[in-house]
Design a protein around this motif. Structure first.
Motif, PDB file in Angstrom:
ATOM      1  N   GLY A 156     -86.533 -27.855  -4.464  1.00  0.00           N
ATOM      2  CA  GLY A 156     -87.493 -27.730  -3.420  1.00  0.00           C
ATOM      3  C   GLY A 156     -86.840 -26.725  -2.532  1.00  0.00           C
ATOM      4  O   GLY A 156     -85.551 -26.594  -2.360  1.00  0.00           O
ATOM      5  N   ILE A 157     -87.636 -26.034  -1.911  1.00  0.00           N
ATOM      6  CA  ILE A 157     -87.256 -24.867  -1.036  1.00  0.00           C
ATOM      7  C   ILE A 157     -87.752 -25.152   0.378  1.00  0.00           C
ATOM      8  O   ILE A 157     -88.895 -25.420   0.706  1.00  0.00           O
ATOM      9  CB  ILE A 157     -87.938 -23.691  -1.592  1.00  0.00           C
ATOM     10  CG1 ILE A 157     -87.561 -23.241  -2.925  1.00  0.00           C
ATOM     11  CG2 ILE A 157     -87.543 -22.586  -0.621  1.00  0.00           C
ATOM     12  CD1 ILE A 157     -88.146 -21.967  -3.515  1.00  0.00           C
ATOM     13  N   GLU A 158     -86.852 -24.985   1.337  1.00  0.00           N
ATOM     14  CA  GLU A 158     -87.168 -25.196   2.763  1.00  0.00           C
ATOM     15  C   GLU A 158     -86.764 -23.902   3.478  1.00  0.00           C
ATOM     16  O   GLU A 158     -86.145 -23.132   3.270  1.00  0.00           O
ATOM     17  CB  GLU A 158     -86.081 -25.969   3.588  1.00  0.00           C
ATOM     18  CG  GLU A 158     -86.528 -27.521   3.036  1.00  0.00           C
ATOM     19  CD  GLU A 158     -85.385 -28.445   3.868  1.00  0.00           C
ATOM     20  OE1 GLU A 158     -84.997 -27.998   4.893  1.00  0.00           O
ATOM     21  OE2 GLU A 158     -85.137 -29.690   3.392  1.00  0.00           O
ATOM     22  N   ALA A 159     -88.178 -23.415   4.055  1.00  0.00           N
ATOM     23  CA  ALA A 159     -88.158 -21.937   4.627  1.00  0.00           C
ATOM     24  C   ALA A 159     -89.217 -21.984   5.758  1.00  0.00           C
ATOM     25  O   ALA A 159     -89.943 -23.041   6.151  1.00  0.00           O
ATOM     26  CB  ALA A 159     -88.842 -20.981   3.326  1.00  0.00           C
ATOM     27  N   ASP A 209     -93.963 -18.898   7.633  1.00  0.00           N
ATOM     28  CA  ASP A 209     -94.229 -17.366   7.262  1.00  0.00           C
ATOM     29  C   ASP A 209     -93.434 -16.725   6.616  1.00  0.00           C
ATOM     30  O   ASP A 209     -93.618 -15.550   6.363  1.00  0.00           O
ATOM     31  CB  ASP A 209     -94.740 -16.447   8.776  1.00  0.00           C
ATOM     32  CG  ASP A 209     -93.385 -16.521   9.453  1.00  0.00           C
ATOM     33  OD1 ASP A 209     -92.375 -17.253   9.297  1.00  0.00           O
ATOM     34  OD2 ASP A 209     -93.246 -15.602  10.358  1.00  0.00           O
ATOM     35  N   ALA A 210     -92.555 -17.266   5.687  1.00  0.00           N
ATOM     36  CA  ALA A 210     -91.731 -16.883   4.907  1.00  0.00           C
ATOM     37  C   ALA A 210     -92.424 -16.406   3.820  1.00  0.00           C
ATOM     38  O   ALA A 210     -93.288 -17.114   3.174  1.00  0.00           O
ATOM     39  CB  ALA A 210     -90.508 -17.626   4.586  1.00  0.00           C
ATOM     40  N   ASP A 211     -92.038 -15.017   3.133  1.00  0.00           N
ATOM     41  CA  ASP A 211     -92.480 -14.645   1.910  1.00  0.00           C
ATOM     42  C   ASP A 211     -91.550 -14.757   0.609  1.00  0.00           C
ATOM     43  O   ASP A 211     -90.614 -14.041   0.722  1.00  0.00           O
ATOM     44  CB  ASP A 211     -92.961 -13.312   1.832  1.00  0.00           C
ATOM     45  CG  ASP A 211     -93.835 -12.578   0.898  1.00  0.00           C
ATOM     46  OD1 ASP A 211     -94.530 -13.709   0.117  1.00  0.00           O
ATOM     47  OD2 ASP A 211     -94.132 -11.416   0.746  1.00  0.00           O
ATOM     48  N   VAL A 212     -91.584 -15.815  -0.202  1.00  0.00           N
ATOM     49  CA  VAL A 212     -90.819 -15.905  -1.209  1.00  0.00           C
ATOM     50  C   VAL A 212     -91.561 -15.131  -2.397  1.00  0.00           C
ATOM     51  O   VAL A 212     -92.188 -15.869  -2.902  1.00  0.00           O
ATOM     52  CB  VAL A 212     -90.621 -17.368  -1.458  1.00  0.00           C
ATOM     53  CG1 VAL A 212     -89.448 -17.769  -2.565  1.00  0.00           C
ATOM     54  CG2 VAL A 212     -89.961 -17.844  -0.114  1.00  0.00           C
ATOM     55  N   ASP A 213     -90.872 -14.229  -2.935  1.00  0.00           N
ATOM     56  CA  ASP A 213     -91.142 -13.687  -4.270  1.00  0.00           C
ATOM     57  C   ASP A 213     -90.469 -14.218  -5.241  1.00  0.00           C
ATOM     58  O   ASP A 213     -89.282 -14.320  -5.388  1.00  0.00           O
ATOM     59  CB  ASP A 213     -90.742 -12.207  -4.058  1.00  0.00           C
ATOM     60  CG  ASP A 213     -91.257 -11.150  -5.489  1.00  0.00           C
ATOM     61  OD1 ASP A 213     -92.377 -11.609  -5.838  1.00  0.00           O
ATOM     62  OD2 ASP A 213     -90.550 -10.260  -5.923  1.00  0.00           O
ATOM     63  N   ALA A 220     -87.798 -12.140  -7.205  1.00  0.00           N
ATOM     64  CA  ALA A 220     -86.574 -11.897  -6.509  1.00  0.00           C
ATOM     65  C   ALA A 220     -85.809 -13.273  -6.374  1.00  0.00           C
ATOM     66  O   ALA A 220     -84.640 -13.212  -6.543  1.00  0.00           O
ATOM     67  CB  ALA A 220     -86.911 -11.474  -5.182  1.00  0.00           C
ATOM     68  N   PHE A 221     -86.541 -14.298  -6.275  1.00  0.00           N
ATOM     69  CA  PHE A 221     -85.960 -15.533  -5.957  1.00  0.00           C
ATOM     70  C   PHE A 221     -85.113 -15.889  -7.499  1.00  0.00           C
ATOM     71  O   PHE A 221     -84.012 -16.234  -7.337  1.00  0.00           O
ATOM     72  CB  PHE A 221     -86.929 -16.738  -5.951  1.00  0.00           C
ATOM     73  CG  PHE A 221     -86.377 -17.897  -5.927  1.00  0.00           C
ATOM     74  CD1 PHE A 221     -85.570 -18.377  -4.867  1.00  0.00           C
ATOM     75  CD2 PHE A 221     -86.483 -18.773  -7.029  1.00  0.00           C
ATOM     76  CE1 PHE A 221     -85.299 -19.703  -4.890  1.00  0.00           C
ATOM     77  CE2 PHE A 221     -85.971 -19.937  -7.134  1.00  0.00           C
ATOM     78  CZ  PHE A 221     -85.221 -20.625  -6.051  1.00  0.00           C
TER      79      PHE A 221
END
Length: 36
Positions: A18-21, A24-28, A31-32
């Motif tokens: 799971g990702i906590e961000a 408005d974060a843009d997770v590519d 790139a991840f």
């Protein structure tokens, strides 16, 4: 075409996380995966 024997087949591994961000974060994805 013949199938590869079981010991020569690629083994796929899966990871669930799971990702906590910030909202408005843009997770590519690419790139991840490179960073991971």
């Amino acid at each position: 075409m013949k199938h590869l024997p079981k010991h020569l087949r690629p083994r796929w591994r899966y990871l669930a996380l799971g990702i906590e961000a910030w909202p408005d974060a843009d997770v590519d994805r690419r790139a991840f995966q490179r960073a991971l």
